[in-house]
Scaffold this active site. Structure first.
Site, PDB file in Angstrom:
ATOM      1  N   SER A   1       0.831  -1.214   0.000  1.00 26.52           N
ATOM      2  CA  SER A   1       0.000   0.000   0.000  1.00 26.52           C
ATOM      3  C   SER A   1       0.862   1.260   0.000  1.00 26.52           C
ATOM      4  CB  SER A   1      -0.878   0.050   1.253  1.00 26.52           C
ATOM      5  OG  SER A   1      -1.679  -1.084   1.341  1.00 26.52           O
TER       6      SER A   1
ATOM      7  N   HIS B   1      -4.041   0.580  -4.696  1.00 23.52           N
ATOM      8  CA  HIS B   1      -3.462  -0.599  -5.350  1.00 23.52           C
ATOM      9  C   HIS B   1      -3.894  -0.611  -6.817  1.00 23.52           C
ATOM     10  CE1 HIS B   1      -1.859  -3.058  -1.967  1.00 23.52           C
ATOM     11  NE2 HIS B   1      -2.566  -2.184  -1.301  1.00 23.52           N
TER      12      HIS B   1
ATOM     13  N   HIS C   1      -5.370  -8.921  -0.891  1.00 23.15           N
ATOM     14  CA  HIS C   1      -5.377  -9.192   0.549  1.00 23.15           C
ATOM     15  C   HIS C   1      -6.491 -10.166   0.921  1.00 23.15           C
ATOM     16  CE1 HIS C   1      -3.651  -5.175  -0.017  1.00 23.15           C
ATOM     17  NE2 HIS C   1      -2.907  -5.424   1.042  1.00 23.15           N
TER      18      HIS C   1
ATOM     19  N   TYR D   1      -8.462  -9.843   3.412  1.00 26.51           N
ATOM     20  CA  TYR D   1      -9.672  -9.132   3.863  1.00 26.51           C
ATOM     21  C   TYR D   1     -10.583  -8.706   2.710  1.00 26.51           C
ATOM     22  CZ  TYR D   1      -6.943  -4.915   2.759  1.00 26.51           C
ATOM     23  OH  TYR D   1      -6.184  -3.967   2.126  1.00 26.51           O
ATOM     24  N   GLU D   2     -10.073  -8.786   1.472  1.00 21.96           N
ATOM     25  CA  GLU D   2     -10.926  -8.434   0.329  1.00 21.96           C
ATOM     26  C   GLU D   2     -11.951  -9.537   0.044  1.00 21.96           C
ATOM     27  OE1 GLU D   2      -8.704  -6.373  -3.010  1.00 21.96           O
ATOM     28  OE2 GLU D   2      -7.028  -7.004  -1.756  1.00 21.96           O
TER      29      GLU D   2
ATOM     30  N   ALA E   1       3.061  -1.903   3.886  1.00 23.52           N
ATOM     31  CA  ALA E   1       2.889  -0.826   4.855  1.00 23.52           C
ATOM     32  C   ALA E   1       2.501  -1.494   6.162  1.00 23.52           C
ATOM     33  CB  ALA E   1       1.788   0.114   4.397  1.00 23.52           C
TER      34      ALA E   1
ATOM     35  N   MET F   1      -1.362  -6.414   7.222  1.00 17.28           N
ATOM     36  CA  MET F   1      -2.457  -7.282   6.751  1.00 17.28           C
ATOM     37  C   MET F   1      -2.062  -8.090   5.513  1.00 17.28           C
ATOM     38  SD  MET F   1      -5.479  -4.461   7.152  1.00 17.28           S
ATOM     39  CE  MET F   1      -5.575  -3.409   8.619  1.00 17.28           C
ATOM     40  N   SER F   2      -0.780  -8.400   5.402  1.00 13.94           N
ATOM     41  CA  SER F   2      -0.350  -9.112   4.186  1.00 13.94           C
ATOM     42  C   SER F   2       0.915  -9.913   4.475  1.00 13.94           C
ATOM     43  CB  SER F   2      -0.060  -8.091   3.078  1.00 13.94           C
ATOM     44  OG  SER F   2       1.053  -7.285   3.442  1.00 13.94           O
TER      45      SER F   2
ATOM     46  N   ASN G   1       2.484   4.211  10.450  1.00 20.34           N
ATOM     47  CA  ASN G   1       1.849   4.821  11.623  1.00 20.34           C
ATOM     48  C   ASN G   1       2.386   4.135  12.873  1.00 20.34           C
ATOM     49  OD1 ASN G   1       0.097   2.644  10.262  1.00 20.34           O
ATOM     50  ND2 ASN G   1      -0.570   2.586  12.389  1.00 20.34           N
TER      51      ASN G   1
ATOM     52  N   HIS H   1      -6.521   4.705   6.755  1.00 23.06           N
ATOM     53  CA  HIS H   1      -5.884   4.252   5.520  1.00 23.06           C
ATOM     54  C   HIS H   1      -5.189   5.423   4.821  1.00 23.06           C
ATOM     55  CE1 HIS H   1      -5.070   1.721   2.098  1.00 23.06           C
ATOM     56  NE2 HIS H   1      -5.771   2.468   1.274  1.00 23.06           N
TER      57      HIS H   1
HETATM   58  N1  HPA Z   1      -2.182  -2.144  11.448  1.00 22.80           N
HETATM   59  C1  HPA Z   1      -2.344  -3.078  10.499  1.00 22.80           C
HETATM   60  N2  HPA Z   1      -1.999  -2.904   9.244  1.00 22.80           N
HETATM   61  C2  HPA Z   1      -1.433  -1.739   8.903  1.00 22.80           C
HETATM   62  C3  HPA Z   1      -1.218  -0.732   9.841  1.00 22.80           C
HETATM   63  C4  HPA Z   1      -1.615  -0.944  11.179  1.00 22.80           C
HETATM   64  O1  HPA Z   1      -1.473  -0.070  12.063  1.00 22.80           O
HETATM   65  N3  HPA Z   1      -0.650   0.310   9.182  1.00 22.80           N
HETATM   66  C5  HPA Z   1      -0.504  -0.083   7.894  1.00 22.80           C
HETATM   67  N4  HPA Z   1      -0.979  -1.330   7.717  1.00 22.80           N
END
Ligand code: HPA
Length: 278
Positions: free
Chosen positions: A33, A64, A86, A88-89, A116, A217-218, A241, A253
């Site tokens: 991402s 993406h 992903h 979650y999709e 990310a 998440m990947s 973050n 996001h």
């Molecule tokens: N948590 C999960 N996935 C992420 C995060 C997060 O804080 N930041 C970017 N992808």
């Protein structure tokens, strides 16, 4: 579609790619991402949209793009995944790791994976790049392993070793490149969750206690499938973050995509250096 994707289905995709380029990539690169920029500097590029490939999942997330970019970076033939898929999709574990199977059937021996991630280590800040030294397969521990189902014996063993998910020699090259480029390279353990909700403060304290330095998440399923087929893997997390361990801030996001702008040039320098040093 089922979790298990047969070799016949994988090879249909591989054939379609081979029909469009004679280039034999030596490295497969998955861009996370907000980190898509590198794909735009691939030279002599051939673009293949995921939507043009049979049985191929299409990435639905903002930020993406959704195509393979095949060409050259630093003189090395590469296949770049501009946009990943992903869990979650709503796709299966088999579908989200299908691109890695395609890389394997294309004969690509090495994978560079980026993502990310939220920084769980208290010293990590947005904009940092982290070399992934190991991973926690929390999704797999709760029954979501991409290798479940019939084993693809042609690619790898039923019970693959996971003692070195991330290749130490490639990590050493990344460290050297970062040092030479004046980039502070963090190091740590990535934990993969399904998402799409971000973590609660209690989730994050639990992950920290479990030894996680970054959360995303990947990546984890992709690396398992890559290792199943014996690929060497280099992993880089862009810290987008700071983990919100006390609930005092919120995670969005948009900030993940924004941080990508700071991270991309650093990650790109490291990836280019690794390609040169390989
Ligand atoms: N948590 C999960 N996935 C992420 C995060 C997060 O804080 N930041 C970017 N992808």
């Amino acid at each position: 579609m089922q979790n298990f994707i047969s070799l016949v289905k994988i090879d249909e995709i591989v054939q379609k790619i081979k029909n469009q380029t004679a280039l034999q990539p030596v490295v497969g690169i998955i861009l996370g991402s907000g980190l898509n920029g590198l794909a735009d500097s691939v030279q002599n590029a051939v673009y293949i949209a995921y939507s043009d490939l049979p049985n191929f999942p299409v990435s639905t997330v903002h930020g993406h793009v959704g195509r393979f970019v095949i060409g050259e970076l630093e003189g090395k033939p590469v296949l770049v995944m501009q946009g990943r898929i992903h869990y979650y999709e709503g796709y299966t574990m088999g579908e989200i790791t299908l691109p890695v199977r395609v890389m394997q059937r294309l004969g690509i021996p090495t994978m560079i994976v980026t993502n990310a991630a939220g920084g769980v280590h208290p010293d990590f800040n947005p904009g940092d790049v982290m070399l992934i030294t190991d991973q926690i397969n929390l999704m797999g521990m709760s029954g979501l392993n991409p290798l479940m189902g019939p084993n693809l014996d042609e690619i790898g063993p039923r019970f693959p070793d996971m003692s070195q998910p991330y290749d130490r020699a490639l990590g050493d090259i990344a460290r050297k490149v970062a040092k030479e480029s004046g980039i502070t390279l963090r190091e740590g353990i990535y934990v993969g969750l399904s998402g799409p909700s971000f973590e609660s403060p209690a989730d994050l304290r639990f992950l920290r206690l479990a030894g996680a330095d970054a959360v995303g998440m990947s990546t984890v399923p992709e690396v398992i499938v890559a290792r199943h087929g014996g690929m060497r893997v280099l992993g880089l997390s862009g810290i987008s973050n700071k983990a919100n361990l006390d609930g005092s801030t919120i995670t969005t996001h948009e900030e993940v995509i924004e941080a990508g702008k700071v991270i991309t040039p650093k990650a790109e320098k490291i990836i280019r250096g690794v390609l040169r040093g390989m």
